[in-house]
Design an enzyme around this catalytic site. Structure first.
Site, short mmCIF file in Angstrom:
data_model
loop_
_atom_site.label_atom_id
_atom_site.label_comp_id
_atom_site.label_asym_id
_atom_site.label_seq_id
_atom_site.Cartn_x
_atom_site.Cartn_y
_atom_site.Cartn_z
CB SER A 89 -1.07 -0.10 1.24
OG SER A 89 0.09 0.26 2.37
CB SER A 91 0.40 3.43 4.59
OG SER A 91 1.21 2.41 4.82
CE LYS A 146 1.15 1.81 9.01
NZ LYS A 146 0.57 2.32 7.84
CB SER A 255 -0.76 6.18 7.18
OG SER A 255 -0.23 5.47 8.17
#
Length: 307
Positions: A89, A91, A146, A255
């Site tokens: 993705s 994010s 992240k 996100s």
């Protein structure tokens, strides 16, 4: 899925090694006795091809012997050293793009067994700015990626698209502790990345000497009602508990991260993302005749260390 594959690798390694060992200790000696008996009973000895056929291990044992060293090496590397991941993705844009294939350093945050994920050797903890892969707290079978922005004891505030950090302080005189400070942002580009028809802004964000880029969507408002509500704090404020970390995606307005589900437990850490080893480009053109999952190019310029 990554967790299931790790278990599959361990089971396959143990099974193939056990089959090979049983064949060496039990069935190989029996085959030697069988060959010797047959040769003694045959006048003039047995032809070489017959001897080889009598002494040949079963297909299962032969296959186990061939694959065990390779499977063992893959299991060791993937479980304790480096594991490949694919970015699914956007994010973490602009740092990581869809189609990036990365290496995660498994030994950065403790060496863990690949099945129960219990620490075997203590090696380190995430630092502010590290890009981490971890088991999603709300669904531990899913891996998330992240950036670490909050360490244990930190006070984090995210307000009006600005990140504020007050580092943890254990000084007896609290007046000497640092206060809440905005993380410096410097505009780098506008419209370089698009969210549908909306242009985004790319900023450089700096934690001490660590610098990385983030994206902001100036036309997207923050949905505070969906933020994780920590007892005793304001809606935009988070106090990182001991043994936990606060993680954000670099694509700040696109996100699902610690702002929405809370903190990353230390035991959920998988490793540190360190290198992009391949990057495929996919077409978003609706007139493109290729399926969306078929790459249309390789982004060689993206290969390298992850900031």
């Amino acid at each position: 899925m990554a967790g299931y594959f790790a278990i599959f690798l361990v089971v396959l390694t143990l099974a193939s090694g056990l089959i090979w060992l049983i064949d060496v200790l039990v069935f190989a000696p029996k085959r030697k006795v069988k060959v010797a008996t047959a040769q003694a009973a045959a006048a003039g000895g047995l032809p070489l091809n017959v001897v080889e056929e009598l002494g040949k291990p079963s297909y299962l044992a032969e296959t186990a012997k061939e694959i065990f060293p390779l499977i063992l090496a893959i299991t060791i590397i993937r479980s304790f050293l480096y594991e490949p991941f694919q970015i699914p993705s956007g994010s973490m844009m602009p740092t990581l793009l869809v189609g990036d294939f990365i290496l995660v350093e498994k030994f950065s945050y403790d060496v863990k067994d690949p099945v129960w994920r219990k620490p075997l050797i203590t090696t380190g903890r995430p630092e502010r700015g590290d890009v981490i892969v971890f088991k999603y707290p709300e669904q531990p079978t899913v891996d998330f990626i992240k950036r670490t922005v909050g360490l244990p004891g930190d006070r984090i505030v995210y307000k009006n698209k600005q990140l504020f950090i007050q580092p943890a302080c254990t000084a007896a005189d609290k007046s000497t502790c640092p206060g809440l400070e905005a993380v410096p942002l410097t505009l780098q580009a506008e419209g370089e990345f698009m969210d549908g028809e909306l242009p985004t802004k790319r900023y450089s964000e700096q934690f001490g000497e660590h610098k990385h880029d983030i994206l902001q969507h100036p036309f997207k408002s923050e949905n505070l009602m969906q933020y994780y509500k920590q007892p005793g704090t304001a809606i935009e404020e988070f106090i990182v508990p001991e043994g936990h970390y606060f993680a954000l995606g670099d694509n700040r307005d696109n996100s699902r991260d610690s702002r929405f589900w809370g903190f990353v437990p230390e035991e959920n850490l998988v490793g540190k993302a360190v290198f992009i080893w391949m990057s495929f480009e996919f077409s978003d053109d609706p007139d493109n005749w290729l399926p969306s999952w078929v790459p249309v190019g390789v982004r060689f310029e993206r290969l390298g260390k992850i900031n």
